[in-house]
Design a protein around this motif. Structure first.
Motif, PDB file in Angstrom:
ATOM      1  N   CYS A 185       0.758  -1.183  -0.013  1.00  0.00           N
ATOM      2  CA  CYS A 185       0.151  -0.105   0.002  1.00  0.00           C
ATOM      3  C   CYS A 185       0.717   1.380  -0.067  1.00  0.00           C
ATOM      4  O   CYS A 185       1.817   1.292   0.969  1.00  0.00           O
ATOM      5  CB  CYS A 185      -0.988  -0.235   1.147  1.00  0.00           C
TER       6      CYS A 185
ATOM      7  N   PHE B 286      -2.069  -2.564  -4.030  1.00  0.00           N
ATOM      8  CA  PHE B 286      -3.413  -2.413  -3.335  1.00  0.00           C
ATOM      9  C   PHE B 286      -3.388  -1.351  -2.597  1.00  0.00           C
ATOM     10  O   PHE B 286      -2.249  -0.720  -2.333  1.00  0.00           O
ATOM     11  CB  PHE B 286      -3.697  -3.667  -2.688  1.00  0.00           C
TER      12      PHE B 286
ATOM     13  N   THR C 267      -8.709  -1.886  -3.589  1.00  0.00           N
ATOM     14  CA  THR C 267      -8.905  -2.314  -2.510  1.00  0.00           C
ATOM     15  C   THR C 267      -9.668  -3.485  -2.583  1.00  0.00           C
ATOM     16  O   THR C 267      -9.200  -4.900  -1.932  1.00  0.00           O
ATOM     17  CB  THR C 267      -9.701  -1.574  -1.485  1.00  0.00           C
TER      18      THR C 267
ATOM     19  N   TYR D 267      -7.815   3.078   2.186  1.00  0.00           N
ATOM     20  CA  TYR D 267      -9.185   3.132   1.303  1.00  0.00           C
ATOM     21  C   TYR D 267     -10.116   4.267   1.751  1.00  0.00           C
ATOM     22  O   TYR D 267     -10.706   5.315   1.323  1.00  0.00           O
ATOM     23  CB  TYR D 267      -9.916   1.787   0.980  1.00  0.00           C
TER      24      TYR D 267
ATOM     25  N   CYS E 198      -4.610  -0.374   1.299  1.00  0.00           N
ATOM     26  CA  CYS E 198      -5.321  -1.125   2.506  1.00  0.00           C
ATOM     27  C   CYS E 198      -6.692  -0.639   2.947  1.00  0.00           C
ATOM     28  O   CYS E 198      -7.164   0.460   2.550  1.00  0.00           O
ATOM     29  CB  CYS E 198      -4.156  -1.362   3.466  1.00  0.00           C
ATOM     30  N   LEU E 199      -7.244  -1.426   3.786  1.00  0.00           N
ATOM     31  CA  LEU E 199      -8.906  -1.046   4.011  1.00  0.00           C
ATOM     32  C   LEU E 199      -8.681   0.322   4.828  1.00  0.00           C
ATOM     33  O   LEU E 199      -9.805   1.264   4.516  1.00  0.00           O
ATOM     34  CB  LEU E 199      -9.200  -1.998   4.890  1.00  0.00           C
TER      35      LEU E 199
END
Length: 234
Positions: free
Chosen positions: A20, A148, A183, A154, A150-151
């Motif tokens: 990330c 990606f 994500t 995001y 990460c949550l």
């Protein structure tokens, strides 16, 4: 890709395409913040006023101590403890507890100079990310090529994008599509790895290939929290 003194750190953070990018941003700023506060900044009066009032969280006290120079830590602790004794502890034994002082102590214990510095700098750098993405061109492609987001980040990026001064409304849908894909796609892959990991404990799958599920637990925790987990030594 054209660069300015403002966009160089953004491009440097996104070019590696490893994990990330906002996690890397936080890691960089944390390292800089810990070195900054135990270096020359420690002697700046305005900085010491702030550190005396805020103190540091356990994580950053520990990171500062790990740098190995004990005197700066002792000096910071000396004046911070003076601030605590003067403002939050009773002047003499006995008497009624001071509710206002206890509330102030609670707030102080929840504060950290380095955490606040990181949060401020992350907000600034993310605003540059949004600005560069909105321009289109090579950076937008670089953003889409990240493995990606990460949550945790995001949520952070999309909140910043929707705020005043974030992504222009006419581009917000496209930006959300790009960010959500980074994500969602990774999370779906992680979920598949976790399911496969669990299935490998079924006796019927003995001897089957673990594939990419071997470190699925560690990668999932990092994705969900924004931090690598501590793992026991094998």
């Amino acid at each position: 890709m054209s660069e300015t003194i403002l966009t160089i750190p953004i491009n440097d953070l996104f070019r590696p395409k490893c994990g990330c990018p906002v996690c890397r941003m936080e890691e960089m700023l944390e390292e800089q913040g810990v070195q900054y506060i135990t270096g020359d900044a420690m002697m700046e009066p305005s900085v010491r006023v702030a550190t005396n009032k805020k103190g540091f969280c356990h994580r950053h006290f520990s990171r500062m101590l790990m740098l190995g120079n004990r005197l700066p830590n002792a000096l910071l602790l000396e004046t911070h403890m003076e601030e605590v004794m003067a403002n939050y502890l009773p002047k003499k034994d006995g008497g009624k507890p001071d509710k206002k002082k206890l509330e102030g102590l609670r707030d102080m214990l929840g504060s950290c100079y380095v955490c606040d510095r990181i949060a401020s700098n992350v907000a600034h750098l993310v605003s540059l990310v949004l600005m560069e993405w909105a321009k289109g061109g090579e950076f937008r492609e670089l953003y889409r090529e990240q493995p990606f987001i990460c949550l945790k980040h995001y949520q952070y990026i999309m909140t910043a994008a929707m705020a005043r001064g974030g992504i222009p409304s006419k581009l917000l849908g496209e930006f959300h599509a790009d960010t959500a894909a980074l994500t969602k796609n990774y999370m779906e892959a992680l979920y598949g790895d976790i399911k496969h990991f669990v299935s490998m404990f079924d006796y019927r799958n003995k001897g089957q290939d673990w594939g990419t599920s071997v470190d699925a637990i560690e990668r999932s925790i990092e994705f969900l929290t924004g931090e690598k987990p501590a793992v026991p030594e094998k």
